[in-house]
Scaffold this active site. Sequence first.
Site, PDB file in Angstrom:
ATOM      1  N   GLY A 284       0.852  -1.187   0.000  1.00 14.39           N
ATOM      2  CA  GLY A 284       0.000   0.000   0.000  1.00 14.39           C
ATOM      3  C   GLY A 284       0.885   1.234   0.000  1.00 14.39           C
ATOM      4  N   ARG A 285       1.503   1.464   1.162  1.00 16.37           N
ATOM      5  CA  ARG A 285       2.311   2.663   1.379  1.00 16.37           C
ATOM      6  C   ARG A 285       3.377   2.887   0.291  1.00 16.37           C
ATOM      7  NH1 ARG A 285       3.128   4.527   6.606  1.00 16.37           N
ATOM      8  NH2 ARG A 285       2.589   2.442   7.306  1.00 16.37           N
ATOM      9  N   TYR A 324       0.662   8.068  15.221  1.00 16.45           N
ATOM     10  CA  TYR A 324       1.863   7.212  15.310  1.00 16.45           C
ATOM     11  C   TYR A 324       3.123   8.002  15.629  1.00 16.45           C
ATOM     12  CZ  TYR A 324      -1.398   4.706  12.273  1.00 16.45           C
ATOM     13  OH  TYR A 324      -2.516   4.157  11.718  1.00 16.45           O
ATOM     14  N   CYS A 351      -9.175  21.227  17.716  1.00 13.60           N
ATOM     15  CA  CYS A 351      -9.143  21.792  19.070  1.00 13.60           C
ATOM     16  C   CYS A 351      -8.500  20.839  20.070  1.00 13.60           C
ATOM     17  CB  CYS A 351     -10.560  22.103  19.516  1.00 13.60           C
ATOM     18  SG  CYS A 351     -11.583  20.633  19.520  1.00 13.60           S
TER      19      CYS A 351
HETATM   20  N1  LLP Z   1      -2.181  -6.186   3.710  1.00  9.19           N
HETATM   21  C1  LLP Z   1      -2.827  -6.158   4.882  1.00  9.19           C
HETATM   22  C2  LLP Z   1      -3.580  -7.312   5.303  1.00  9.19           C
HETATM   23  C3  LLP Z   1      -2.757  -5.005   5.683  1.00  9.19           C
HETATM   24  O1  LLP Z   1      -3.396  -4.989   6.844  1.00  9.19           O
HETATM   25  C4  LLP Z   1      -2.002  -3.889   5.251  1.00  9.19           C
HETATM   26  C5  LLP Z   1      -1.919  -2.690   6.082  1.00  9.19           C
HETATM   27  C6  LLP Z   1      -1.362  -3.966   3.998  1.00  9.19           C
HETATM   28  C7  LLP Z   1      -1.462  -5.131   3.263  1.00  9.19           C
HETATM   29  C8  LLP Z   1      -0.566  -2.824   3.425  1.00  9.19           C
HETATM   30  O2  LLP Z   1       0.552  -2.501   4.167  1.00  9.19           O
HETATM   31  P1  LLP Z   1       1.573  -1.387   3.644  1.00  9.19           P
HETATM   32  O3  LLP Z   1       2.260  -1.897   2.406  1.00  9.19           O
HETATM   33  O4  LLP Z   1       0.782  -0.161   3.337  1.00  9.19           O
HETATM   34  O5  LLP Z   1       2.487  -1.202   4.765  1.00  9.19           O
HETATM   35  N2  LLP Z   1      -2.355   3.502   9.118  1.00  9.19           N
HETATM   36  C9  LLP Z   1      -1.013   3.035   9.365  1.00  9.19           C
HETATM   37  C10 LLP Z   1      -0.722   1.769   8.592  1.00  9.19           C
HETATM   38  C11 LLP Z   1      -1.687   0.667   8.861  1.00  9.19           C
HETATM   39  C12 LLP Z   1      -1.434  -0.540   8.011  1.00  9.19           C
HETATM   40  C13 LLP Z   1      -2.596  -1.458   8.044  1.00  9.19           C
HETATM   41  N3  LLP Z   1      -2.455  -2.607   7.220  1.00  9.19           N
HETATM   42  C14 LLP Z   1      -0.031   4.133   9.031  1.00  9.19           C
HETATM   43  O6  LLP Z   1      -0.454   5.224   8.623  1.00  9.19           O
HETATM   44  O7  LLP Z   1       1.168   3.961   9.206  1.00  9.19           O
END
Ligand code: LLP
Length: 427
Positions: A284-285, A324, A351
Site C-alpha cells: 500500500g504505502r 503514530y 481543538c
Molecule cells: N495487507 C494487509 C492485510 C494489511 O493490513 C495492510 C496494512 C497492507 C497489506 C498494506 O501494508 P503497507 O504496504 O501499506 O504497509 N495507518 C497506518 C498503517 C496501517 C497498516 C494497516 N495494514 C499508518 O499510517 O502507518
Amino acid sequence: MSQEGEEEENDHLLFGGVDVVELAERYGTPLYITDENKIRDNFRSYKKAFETVDNDIYFAVKANGNLAILRILAQEGAGADVFSGGELQLVKLAGIPLDKVLFNGNSKSEEELRAAVESQVKVSVDSREELQTLSAVAVKMDEEAEIAMRVNPDVSPKVNPKIATGLRTSQFGIPYNEIIAAYEEAAKLPNIVIKGIHCHIGSQILDISVFKEATEKMMQLVEGLYERGIELEFVDLGGGLGISYQKEKEVAPTPKDLADMILPTFEAKMESLGSNLKLILEPGRSIVGPASILLSRVNTVKQAYKNFVAIDAGFNLFLRPVMYDAYHEVVVANKLNEQASVLSTVAGQVCESGDIIAKDRMLPPVKRGDFVAILDAGAYGFSMSSQYNVRPRCAEVLVHDGAVDLIRTKESVEDVIRTQVVPERLR
Ligand code: LLP
C-alpha cells in the site's frame, strides 16, 4: 502551468510538473495533490523486481481509496487487498478484476462474507470460527468460497507497535501452530475451496530481514500442507515495505531489495516441492505514499511557548503524526529557496493540543497566507481522514506531466451533517 525544472524562476514547489501555489489558487486549500507518474513507477518497480516468478501485486486499498488512483492501478494490472465491503465496492467500480482480489479482515460481518462469496473474490480467513461461518454462508448461497488462511507468523518487525500485525499477541490471523489443523478442517468443510495462504506482518518496515523470516515460516507451512496432500496455488506475503519519510535518516528498501530478500527462500521451496506457486504481495504505502502531498495554507503564526505555524489542515485530514508520532517532512511551498532560519512547530486546526503536524523544524520565516506542504502524504492520509470539528474533507487533484485533474471535490458542511436526524419531538 509551469513545468519541472523551472524552480529557479520562482521559489514555488513543483509537483508532477505543476506549480502547487497555482493549484492552491485554483482549487483552494487544503488540497491533496497526487502525481500519477509516481504511482505508475512505484507499481512497475514491483512488477519488475518480481518478474522471475509468477506474481500478482494486490494494492492495499486501505492506504488510498481514491477511485481515480485505483483506476490507474487497474490499468497497470494491479489486484487489490480489500478490508471491508466498502473497499470491495470501490475496487469493482475501479475495474480491478475480481479474480485478483483478496478480502481480508479480522472481523468480517456475515453480510461481508456473503458479498465476498457473491463477488467470487478470495477470502482470507482470520479464525476457525470464521471458516465455519463462511462455509455455512457458501452452502446457503450454493456457491463456492475460495480461501487462504491468514497466518499469524509470530514475527516482530521493528516498527511502531500500532502497525505491527504479525506479533504473536496481535488480533490478526490464526496462530502459527494451529494453521495445519485449520487447513485440515477447511479441506473437509462443504463449499470451501483452498487456494492459498496469507500473512501480513506489519507496515513501514525498513529492516526487511523480517520478511525473510516470515517467508521461511510460511514456506514451512506450505511444505507441511503438501505432506498432508493439501496443495496451494498462491502464497500471499502481505504488504509492509517502508518508505523514507525522514530523508536524511531513513533509506527506503526497494521492491528489488525485497525480492532479493525473499525470492531465494520462496523459489528454493517451490523447487523442492516440485510445484509452481503464485507469489502475491499487498503493498500500500510504498505504491502511494511518496506520490502525494497535502498542501495547506497558513492561517496564523504565533510566537508563544514556541513559534507556532497554524495551518488549515489538522489531524482531521492527516492523522499519521498524531496517531503514530509519524515524521513527515514539511516545506513552505512558496518559499523553497529561502533560508530555513526559524525553529517552527506546525500545528493543525483541531481543538486538541495533540494536533501537531511537525514539531521543531527549521523553516523559512512564515507568515499568514503562505503555503505549507506535507510530504509523502499519499498513504493513510485521506483514507484516515475524518470530519472532526465539522470540517468538511478537502478536494484532491491528480497531476500528470504538467496537467491537472480534479479527482475529488471538497465536501460541504451540508455533506457533513446530511445524515443527522432530529426526531420530531425535539423540533
Ligand atoms: N495487507 C494487509 C492485510 C494489511 O493490513 C495492510 C496494512 C497492507 C497489506 C498494506 O501494508 P503497507 O504496504 O501499506 O504497509 N495507518 C497506518 C498503517 C496501517 C497498516 C494497516 N495494514 C499508518 O499510517 O502507518
